[in-house]
Write a protein that holds these residues in place. Structure first.
Motif, short mmCIF file in Angstrom:
data_model
loop_
_atom_site.label_atom_id
_atom_site.label_comp_id
_atom_site.label_asym_id
_atom_site.label_seq_id
_atom_site.Cartn_x
_atom_site.Cartn_y
_atom_site.Cartn_z
N ASP A 177 20.27 124.71 -1.87
CA ASP A 177 21.67 123.93 -3.29
C ASP A 177 20.22 124.48 -4.49
O ASP A 177 19.93 123.23 -4.56
CB ASP A 177 22.14 122.86 -3.56
N PRO A 178 20.78 124.57 -5.66
CA PRO A 178 19.71 124.20 -6.73
C PRO A 178 20.19 122.24 -7.03
O PRO A 178 19.38 122.01 -7.89
CB PRO A 178 20.28 124.60 -7.80
N HIS A 179 21.21 122.03 -6.95
CA HIS A 179 21.68 120.50 -7.59
C HIS A 179 20.44 119.25 -6.52
O HIS A 179 19.98 119.02 -6.95
CB HIS A 179 22.77 120.17 -7.33
N SER A 180 20.63 118.99 -5.02
CA SER A 180 19.85 118.59 -4.55
C SER A 180 18.48 118.98 -4.24
O SER A 180 17.44 118.38 -3.64
CB SER A 180 20.22 118.28 -3.45
N GLY A 181 18.62 120.25 -4.06
CA GLY A 181 17.10 121.11 -3.75
C GLY A 181 17.03 121.24 -2.56
O GLY A 181 16.27 121.63 -1.76
N LEU A 182 17.95 121.15 -1.88
CA LEU A 182 17.85 120.50 0.27
C LEU A 182 18.78 121.81 0.25
O LEU A 182 19.94 122.55 -0.06
CB LEU A 182 18.69 119.43 0.34
N LEU A 183 18.36 122.55 1.80
CA LEU A 183 19.54 123.45 1.95
C LEU A 183 20.48 122.70 2.15
O LEU A 183 21.05 122.24 2.53
CB LEU A 183 19.02 124.20 3.63
N ASP A 184 21.97 123.86 2.04
CA ASP A 184 22.94 123.81 1.96
C ASP A 184 23.92 124.67 2.80
O ASP A 184 24.17 126.25 1.74
CB ASP A 184 24.00 123.50 0.73
N THR A 185 24.30 124.70 3.64
CA THR A 185 25.21 126.23 4.17
C THR A 185 26.79 125.95 4.43
O THR A 185 27.24 126.94 4.73
CB THR A 185 24.72 126.68 5.51
N ALA A 186 27.00 125.30 3.62
CA ALA A 186 28.34 125.28 3.71
C ALA A 186 28.89 126.20 3.09
O ALA A 186 29.90 126.41 3.14
CB ALA A 186 28.61 123.67 3.21
N ALA A 187 28.85 126.15 2.01
CA ALA A 187 29.20 126.96 0.24
C ALA A 187 29.77 128.39 1.08
O ALA A 187 30.34 129.47 1.35
CB ALA A 187 29.40 127.25 -0.40
N ARG A 188 28.23 129.03 1.77
CA ARG A 188 28.50 130.33 2.26
C ARG A 188 28.43 130.47 4.26
O ARG A 188 29.88 131.61 4.33
CB ARG A 188 27.53 130.87 3.04
N PHE A 189 29.40 129.31 4.76
CA PHE A 189 30.45 128.90 5.96
C PHE A 189 31.97 129.43 5.52
O PHE A 189 32.76 130.20 5.83
CB PHE A 189 30.17 127.71 6.74
N ARG A 190 32.11 128.83 4.29
CA ARG A 190 33.59 128.61 3.75
C ARG A 190 34.05 130.16 3.19
O ARG A 190 34.89 131.31 3.80
CB ARG A 190 34.26 128.11 2.48
N GLN A 191 32.76 130.85 2.83
CA GLN A 191 32.85 132.42 2.20
C GLN A 191 33.58 133.25 3.17
O GLN A 191 33.68 133.67 3.50
CB GLN A 191 31.78 132.88 1.85
N THR A 192 32.48 133.37 5.10
CA THR A 192 32.67 134.00 5.79
C THR A 192 33.91 133.83 6.08
O THR A 192 34.49 134.27 6.68
CB THR A 192 31.24 133.29 7.14
N MET A 193 34.16 132.60 6.02
CA MET A 193 35.80 132.34 6.79
C MET A 193 36.60 132.75 6.17
O MET A 193 37.80 133.14 6.80
CB MET A 193 36.33 130.59 7.04
N PHE A 194 36.59 132.49 4.62
CA PHE A 194 38.20 133.25 4.38
C PHE A 194 37.84 135.17 4.47
O PHE A 194 39.21 135.32 3.95
CB PHE A 194 37.11 132.87 2.56
N ASP A 195 36.69 135.15 3.61
CA ASP A 195 36.23 136.91 4.62
C ASP A 195 36.99 137.54 5.37
O ASP A 195 37.88 138.23 5.38
CB ASP A 195 35.36 137.34 3.80
N ALA A 196 36.92 136.35 6.27
CA ALA A 196 37.19 136.72 8.14
C ALA A 196 39.09 136.45 8.21
O ALA A 196 39.44 136.48 8.60
CB ALA A 196 35.95 135.96 9.22
N GLU A 197 39.51 135.72 7.10
CA GLU A 197 40.50 134.97 7.36
C GLU A 197 41.29 134.57 7.97
O GLU A 197 42.04 134.54 9.05
CB GLU A 197 41.44 136.62 7.34
#
Length: 219
Positions: A100-120
């Protein structure tokens, strides 16, 4: 990639989405995870809930959600989404695209949400954004299975086992990933909690699929 599983929820599109999601579970173990979850969630005494500890970007969660959807069950997947020790800068599995460019820390939450959205699967999979220790403090009901695939330090693995194994209903299952009896094959903590589960008298091994172990709760 071809589905060999029996669930109508595991479509070719979902297999493609799972394949594209960052993650580390081999396909044969993912299919075994799916089939085990589908069997447990479809039993007459099922409570209709399965729990995953360690979401990352949702690769294995697609397989769990695909097992749950046809029987109107729910998957709760727990992760703080800051990554485990091996995902941090300087370690082997660090992915700069997930920082995450804001925190400089790893953040996988958005990528997880993308996966669930795409998989319906957004109506079938409930993402719980919290450390597993904190989530376990507010949890209060039995589940059909707990799948432990979180941090691989001894502290993290022990916390996941202590906090969540007790919620598996009798007849349900505790699933543990990355169990390597030979230290040359991988880290020891998942194997250590697997041994604890077997020694507890509450769980017996039902099956093994690569590094995935399925333990049935008997007491």
């Amino acid at each position: 990639m071809t589905s060999t599983s029996f669930s109508p929820g595991l479509s070719e599109n979902r297999l493609r989405i799972a394949d594209s999601a960052p993650g580390f579970m081999p396909l044969d173990e993912a299919h075994a995870l799916h089939d085990t979850a589908a069997t447990l969630l479809s039993k007459p005494d099922s409570v209709g809930i399965g729990v995953e500890i360690g979401t990352y970007c949702g690769k294995s969660t697609v397989f769990l959600g695909a097992a749950a959807e046809p029987v109107d069950a729910l998957i709760v997947t727990v992760d703080h989404h800051r990554g485990s020790e091996e995902h941090q800068p300087g370690w082997e599995y660090h992915d700069t695209e997930l920082v995450d460019p804001h925190s400089g820390l790893l953040d996988t939450a958005a990528r997880f949400r993308q996966t669930m959205f795409d998989a319906e699967l957004e109506s079938t999979v409930l993402g719980l954004l919290a450390p597993s220790t904190a989530a376990a403090r507010v949890w209060g009901r039995e589940v059909d299975f707990v799948f432990i695939d979180g941090g691989h330090s001894m502290e993290a693995a022990q916390n996941d086992y202590d906090g969540w194994a007790r919620w598996v209903r009798p007849g349900g299952a505790l699933l543990i990933h990355d169990v390597f009896p030979d230290p040359a094959d991988g880290g020891r903590p998942p194997y250590e909690i697997y041994c604890q589960a077997r020694a507890s008298g509450r769980f017996v091994e039902a099956s093994a699929h690569g590094s995935l172990r399925v333990l049935t709760r008997i007491a």
